[in-house]
Design a protein around this motif. Structure first.
Motif, PDB file in Angstrom:
ATOM      1  N   UNK A 129       1.015  -1.315   0.061  1.00  0.00           N
ATOM      2  CA  UNK A 129      -0.011   0.053  -0.143  1.00  0.00           C
ATOM      3  C   UNK A 129       0.875   1.313  -0.064  1.00  0.00           C
ATOM      4  N   UNK A 130       0.618   2.054  -0.865  1.00  0.00           N
ATOM      5  CA  UNK A 130       1.269   3.222  -0.843  1.00  0.00           C
ATOM      6  C   UNK A 130       0.475   4.718  -0.751  1.00  0.00           C
ATOM      7  N   UNK A 131       1.101   5.762  -0.384  1.00  0.00           N
ATOM      8  CA  UNK A 131       0.130   6.938  -0.102  1.00  0.00           C
ATOM      9  C   UNK A 131       0.207   7.759  -1.065  1.00  0.00           C
ATOM     10  N   UNK A 132      -0.899   8.506  -1.275  1.00  0.00           N
ATOM     11  CA  UNK A 132      -0.770   9.608  -2.218  1.00  0.00           C
ATOM     12  C   UNK A 132      -0.482  10.833  -1.413  1.00  0.00           C
ATOM     13  N   UNK A 133       0.164  11.857  -1.680  1.00  0.00           N
ATOM     14  CA  UNK A 133       0.463  13.002  -1.027  1.00  0.00           C
ATOM     15  C   UNK A 133      -0.606  13.819  -0.871  1.00  0.00           C
ATOM     16  N   UNK A 134      -0.875  14.424   0.076  1.00  0.00           N
ATOM     17  CA  UNK A 134      -2.212  15.300   0.456  1.00  0.00           C
ATOM     18  C   UNK A 134      -2.045  16.471  -0.713  1.00  0.00           C
ATOM     19  N   UNK A 135      -3.306  16.880  -1.252  1.00  0.00           N
ATOM     20  CA  UNK A 135      -3.072  17.739  -2.296  1.00  0.00           C
ATOM     21  C   UNK A 135      -2.524  17.620  -3.795  1.00  0.00           C
ATOM     22  N   UNK A 136      -2.127  16.376  -3.786  1.00  0.00           N
ATOM     23  CA  UNK A 136      -1.697  16.238  -5.214  1.00  0.00           C
ATOM     24  C   UNK A 136      -2.830  16.431  -6.232  1.00  0.00           C
ATOM     25  N   UNK A 137      -2.469  16.617  -7.508  1.00  0.00           N
ATOM     26  CA  UNK A 137      -3.457  16.853  -8.414  1.00  0.00           C
ATOM     27  C   UNK A 137      -3.431  16.027  -9.534  1.00  0.00           C
ATOM     28  N   UNK A 138      -2.791  14.849  -9.702  1.00  0.00           N
ATOM     29  CA  UNK A 138      -2.529  14.018 -10.772  1.00  0.00           C
ATOM     30  C   UNK A 138      -3.732  13.045 -10.807  1.00  0.00           C
ATOM     31  N   UNK A 140      -7.542  12.548  -9.414  1.00  0.00           N
ATOM     32  CA  UNK A 140      -8.788  13.267  -8.609  1.00  0.00           C
ATOM     33  C   UNK A 140      -8.978  12.661  -7.544  1.00  0.00           C
ATOM     34  N   UNK A 141      -9.950  13.559  -6.813  1.00  0.00           N
ATOM     35  CA  UNK A 141     -10.907  12.886  -5.651  1.00  0.00           C
ATOM     36  C   UNK A 141     -10.223  12.669  -4.379  1.00  0.00           C
ATOM     37  N   UNK A 142      -8.841  13.207  -4.247  1.00  0.00           N
ATOM     38  CA  UNK A 142      -8.030  13.136  -3.195  1.00  0.00           C
ATOM     39  C   UNK A 142      -7.942  11.705  -2.520  1.00  0.00           C
ATOM     40  N   UNK A 143      -7.561  10.715  -3.376  1.00  0.00           N
ATOM     41  CA  UNK A 143      -7.391   9.520  -2.786  1.00  0.00           C
ATOM     42  C   UNK A 143      -6.308   9.413  -1.659  1.00  0.00           C
ATOM     43  N   UNK A 144      -6.543   8.233  -0.927  1.00  0.00           N
ATOM     44  CA  UNK A 144      -5.656   8.189   0.394  1.00  0.00           C
ATOM     45  C   UNK A 144      -4.446   7.113  -0.400  1.00  0.00           C
ATOM     46  N   UNK A 145      -4.849   6.344  -0.998  1.00  0.00           N
ATOM     47  CA  UNK A 145      -3.926   5.069  -1.340  1.00  0.00           C
ATOM     48  C   UNK A 145      -3.982   4.526  -2.762  1.00  0.00           C
ATOM     49  N   UNK A 146      -2.951   3.921  -3.035  1.00  0.00           N
ATOM     50  CA  UNK A 146      -2.735   3.279  -4.606  1.00  0.00           C
ATOM     51  C   UNK A 146      -2.016   1.925  -4.103  1.00  0.00           C
ATOM     52  N   UNK A 147      -2.234   0.996  -5.055  1.00  0.00           N
ATOM     53  CA  UNK A 147      -1.482  -0.391  -4.932  1.00  0.00           C
ATOM     54  C   UNK A 147      -0.251  -0.406  -5.724  1.00  0.00           C
ATOM     55  N   UNK A 148       0.742  -0.857  -5.186  1.00  0.00           N
ATOM     56  CA  UNK A 148       2.116  -1.024  -5.826  1.00  0.00           C
ATOM     57  C   UNK A 148       2.588  -2.530  -6.065  1.00  0.00           C
TER      58      UNK A 148
END
Length: 403
Positions: A129-138, A140-148
């Motif tokens: 599990x990887x974290x999205x940085x707060x406020x990233x704009x790449x 949308x929807x301000x997700x918290x996590x992605x899978x690597x």
């Protein structure tokens, strides 16, 4: 409908009608018959579409027509584009009940809830599990996590490098058009192939695999989308074991070192890709728990030596003897399971024997903890051995009903 801007002599001022001004000597605007007829006809069309009879003496018919046309048809299903349109569970990768990484680079398994990762050819893969940085704009929807998917050993001769989710019931989307949307990136340009497969269960027809598309991943987050016509079930035979499903699969490059990140996966009915459906964490967790549940807190993976918090509890009291001096607890599941689950038991501390009841003093373990009367709604856990000393005893458990 618009103002009659293309009618010569209409006398519009700044594109709109104007009154006559005798003092300034300017004439008023004209209303061409074609324009007046068009406005009237548009209103009449709305009134008749609502099933009303136009009347010259009634001045509220347009508002009545709008109210009538806005009503939901009770004979229609609730629009699939409005609520629970995403047929995938945990497509936003918010729920990780089993932990935030796989147990080892050579262990295929479910990691993020409902998503299974599989590979062979002696490849070594770290799923995390990887974290999205707060406020990233790449994305949308301000997700918290992605899978690597990080492949640390290429392997040799592998033919399976797959991320997939099985959607309960092969009837799902059968004979319909569906749209897949997801966000992804890779360490370098890489091609992945995506399919849906219809599995008819044990004893049923052979599995049907339908390609959705091939996608060239970039090194930055990009959105990908494609439609697929899911085959009809006509002429097929359903198995009797209740484990049929529709599986969405992402097939990754084979036998290479690679890093692939994936986020916000959505599979929905229809030909149009709509915005990602954001469901509450509570709703998403309950949907996940139909397939997998644990006694641990959500931030603690099974097997964690974190003590008795959340564990099943039983007290052996003074005066109990023989079989009566055994711990016994009922675990009622928060969500009824898809099928009778498989159960695993875990001790609460690093001392004692794995998978056994452990005393609150952390000095006594049972010898034969066991599950009894498991159903889709719950299970009993006891111990079948000599009586235990007077103590309060604890044990953790998981219930797995995945497809």
């Amino acid at each position: 409908m618009d103002y009659p801007k293309n009618v010569p002599g209409a006398g519009l001022v700044n594109g709109k009608f104007a009154d006559e001004n005798p003092i300034a000597g300017t004439p008023g605007s004209l209303i061409p018959a074609s324009w007046g007829n068009s406005v009237t006809q548009e209103i009449l069309n709305a009134i008749t579409a609502a099933g009303l009879m136009p009347s010259e003496n009634q001045n509220d018919q347009l508002s009545l027509a709008i109210k009538e046309l806005a009503k939901l048809d009770p004979q229609q299903n609730f629009p699939v584009q409005v609520y629970r349109k995403n047929l995938l569970i945990n497509g936003n990768f918010d729920i990780w009940q089993r932990g935030t990484s796989n147990l080892g680079p050579y262990t295929s398994a479910y990691i993020a809830d409902r998503f299974r990762c599989d590979w062979n050819g002696n490849a070594g893969v770290n799923i995390s599990r990887q974290n999205f940085a707060l406020g990233q704009v790449e994305v949308p929807n301000e997700p918290r996590y992605f899978m690597r998917w990080q492949q640390v050993s290429a392997g040799v001769g592998g033919n399976v490098h797959k991320i997939s989710q099985a959607i309960e019931s092969v009837r799902t989307l059968a004979g319909k058009t569906a749209t897949l949307t997801f966000w992804a990136k890779a360490d370098t340009a890489r091609q992945i192939n995506v399919t849906v497969s219809q599995y008819f269960g044990a004893g049923g027809s052979g599995e049907t695999v339908t390609p959705i598309g091939s996608f060239q991943l970039k090194t930055s987050w990009s959105r990908y989308s494609a439609t697929v016509q899911v085959p009809s079930l006509a002429g097929k035979t359903l198995g009797s074991s209740g484990n049929d499903f529709l599986r969405l699969s992402f097939d990754l490059p084979l036998n290479v070192l690679q890093v692939i990140d994936i986020a916000q996966i959505q599979l929905e009915e229809g030909r149009v890709s709509t915005p990602f459906e954001l469901r509450s964490l509570g709703d998403e967790l309950m949907m996940c728990q139909r397939y997998y549940e644990k006694t641990y807190s959500q931030d603690q993976p099974p097997g964690s030596m974190t003590g008795a918090y959340g564990a099943l509890l039983s007290t052996v009291k003074q005066g109990q003897t023989g079989f009566a001096s055994q711990p016994l607890a009922q675990w009622t599941f928060k969500v009824e399971k898809r099928a009778i689950p498989s159960l695993s038991l875990f001790t609460t501390t690093s001392k004692g024997v794995a998978g056994q009841w452990r005393s609150g003093s952390d000095e006594v373990s049972s010898a034969n903890a066991r599950t009894l009367g498991v159903s889709t709604r719950g299970v009993w856990v006891d111990n079948s051995d000599i009586g235990l000393v007077t103590q309060t005893y604890y044990i953790h458990a998981t219930a797995d009903a995945e497809l």
